[in-house]
Design a protein around this motif. Structure first.
Motif, PDB file in Angstrom:
ATOM      1  N   PHE A  38     -55.582  90.972 124.543  1.00 31.20           N
ATOM      2  CA  PHE A  38     -56.469  90.338 125.140  1.00 31.20           C
ATOM      3  C   PHE A  38     -56.508  88.804 124.836  1.00 31.20           C
ATOM      4  CE2 PHE A  38     -60.663  88.052 124.633  1.00 31.20           C
ATOM      5  CZ  PHE A  38     -61.101  87.804 126.044  1.00 31.20           C
ATOM      6  N   ASP A  39     -56.252  88.612 123.451  1.00 32.60           N
ATOM      7  CA  ASP A  39     -55.991  87.251 122.976  1.00 32.60           C
ATOM      8  C   ASP A  39     -55.159  86.294 123.968  1.00 32.60           C
ATOM      9  OD1 ASP A  39     -58.154  87.780 121.267  1.00 32.60           O
ATOM     10  OD2 ASP A  39     -56.712  88.109 119.868  1.00 32.60           O
ATOM     11  N   SER A  74     -64.647  83.298 124.063  1.00 39.68           N
ATOM     12  CA  SER A  74     -63.267  83.357 122.944  1.00 39.68           C
ATOM     13  C   SER A  74     -62.127  83.292 123.511  1.00 39.68           C
ATOM     14  CB  SER A  74     -63.376  84.704 121.977  1.00 39.68           C
ATOM     15  OG  SER A  74     -63.170  85.783 122.914  1.00 39.68           O
ATOM     16  N   LEU A  75     -62.092  83.548 124.937  1.00 42.61           N
ATOM     17  CA  LEU A  75     -61.003  83.423 125.603  1.00 42.61           C
ATOM     18  C   LEU A  75     -61.223  82.404 127.097  1.00 42.61           C
ATOM     19  CD1 LEU A  75     -57.757  83.885 126.107  1.00 42.61           C
ATOM     20  CD2 LEU A  75     -58.466  85.778 127.375  1.00 42.61           C
ATOM     21  N   GLU A  76     -61.181  81.086 126.953  1.00 38.32           N
ATOM     22  CA  GLU A  76     -61.676  80.330 127.681  1.00 38.32           C
ATOM     23  C   GLU A  76     -61.199  80.243 129.093  1.00 38.32           C
ATOM     24  OE1 GLU A  76     -62.950  76.546 126.484  1.00 38.32           O
ATOM     25  OE2 GLU A  76     -63.888  77.432 124.851  1.00 38.32           O
ATOM     26  N   GLY A 104     -72.418  81.500 133.897  1.00 40.28           N
ATOM     27  CA  GLY A 104     -71.806  80.625 133.365  1.00 40.28           C
ATOM     28  C   GLY A 104     -70.313  80.970 132.648  1.00 40.28           C
ATOM     29  N   THR A 105     -69.781  81.975 133.248  1.00 41.74           N
ATOM     30  CA  THR A 105     -68.382  82.432 132.569  1.00 41.74           C
ATOM     31  C   THR A 105     -67.317  81.122 132.803  1.00 41.74           C
ATOM     32  OG1 THR A 105     -66.534  83.885 132.579  1.00 41.74           O
ATOM     33  CG2 THR A 105     -67.483  83.355 134.814  1.00 41.74           C
ATOM     34  N   THR A 106     -66.551  81.049 131.872  1.00 42.47           N
ATOM     35  CA  THR A 106     -65.614  80.234 132.076  1.00 42.47           C
ATOM     36  C   THR A 106     -64.188  80.547 132.847  1.00 42.47           C
ATOM     37  OG1 THR A 106     -64.517  80.748 130.090  1.00 42.47           O
ATOM     38  CG2 THR A 106     -66.025  78.682 130.008  1.00 42.47           C
ATOM     39  N   TRP A 107     -64.268  81.783 133.334  1.00 41.71           N
ATOM     40  CA  TRP A 107     -63.241  82.367 133.937  1.00 41.71           C
ATOM     41  C   TRP A 107     -63.373  82.258 135.474  1.00 41.71           C
ATOM     42  CZ3 TRP A 107     -63.365  88.096 131.275  1.00 41.71           C
ATOM     43  CH2 TRP A 107     -63.243  88.008 130.036  1.00 41.71           C
ATOM     44  N   GLU A 108     -62.076  82.458 135.969  1.00 36.38           N
ATOM     45  CA  GLU A 108     -62.054  82.334 137.571  1.00 36.38           C
ATOM     46  C   GLU A 108     -62.222  83.830 137.786  1.00 36.38           C
ATOM     47  OE1 GLU A 108     -58.787  80.199 139.838  1.00 36.38           O
ATOM     48  OE2 GLU A 108     -58.137  79.804 137.493  1.00 36.38           O
ATOM     49  N   VAL A 109     -63.113  84.381 138.760  1.00 35.88           N
ATOM     50  CA  VAL A 109     -63.363  85.760 139.070  1.00 35.88           C
ATOM     51  C   VAL A 109     -63.408  85.919 140.558  1.00 35.88           C
ATOM     52  CG1 VAL A 109     -65.162  87.405 139.012  1.00 35.88           C
ATOM     53  CG2 VAL A 109     -64.983  85.836 137.148  1.00 35.88           C
ATOM     54  N   ARG A 110     -62.489  87.068 140.978  1.00 38.14           N
ATOM     55  CA  ARG A 110     -62.493  87.139 142.275  1.00 38.14           C
ATOM     56  C   ARG A 110     -62.640  88.888 142.495  1.00 38.14           C
ATOM     57  NH1 ARG A 110     -57.809  84.140 145.619  1.00 38.14           N
ATOM     58  NH2 ARG A 110     -58.507  85.463 147.254  1.00 38.14           N
ATOM     59  N   VAL A 111     -62.762  89.195 143.833  1.00 39.28           N
ATOM     60  CA  VAL A 111     -62.845  90.565 144.044  1.00 39.28           C
ATOM     61  C   VAL A 111     -61.907  90.656 145.496  1.00 39.28           C
ATOM     62  CG1 VAL A 111     -64.180  92.387 145.117  1.00 39.28           C
ATOM     63  CG2 VAL A 111     -65.315  91.000 143.706  1.00 39.28           C
TER      64      VAL A 111
END
Length: 124
Positions: A38-39, A74-76, A104-111
């Motif tokens: 994950f890291d 922890s993993l921006e 407020g996630t820092t991740w890019e998210v797509r479906v």
């Protein structure tokens, strides 16, 4: 265990099979987010194309949202792809992605509805 976690280049693929519950998804999240891979992963693809999830309801996403939000602290920088062809899983995935972005996630998210499209996006 109705899932597998596999390293794929600079990312990870979490693949679900058979009849799954929200407990299966949470178990996979805990295992993946607590692992060494994950890291260093730049993307993760949560592949729901080969499973049946009739027991999962859109309102059950609060705990997984909390896990993902904490992991994004922890993993921006990370790309999270959810792959769903089934109508119900697609609805839940879209709601989850929308809520994760809203809180407020820092991740890019797509479906996605196609695994190869998700993989190409993850590797960009």
């Amino acid at each position: 265990m109705n899932y597998s976690i596999e390293k794929e280049g600079s990312g990870v693929i979490i693949r679900f099979v058979g009849n799954i519950t929200m407990a299966d998804i949470i178990e996979a999240k805990v295992k993946y987010h607590g692992s060494e891979i994950f890291d260093t992963s730049k993307y993760s693809i949560w592949d729901f194309t080969d499973c049946e999830a009739s027991q999962i309801k859109p309102g059950e996403t609060d705990l997984p949202l909390a896990y993902h939000l904490g992991a994004s602290r922890s993993l921006e920088k990370h790309r999270l792809a959810l792959v769903a062809k089934d109508r119900l899983i697609s609805i839940v995935s879209k709601k989850f992605a929308s809520e994760l972005l809203k809180i407020g996630t820092t991740w890019e998210v797509r479906v996605f509805n196609d695994f190869e499209d998700a993989l190409a996006w993850g590797k960009e």
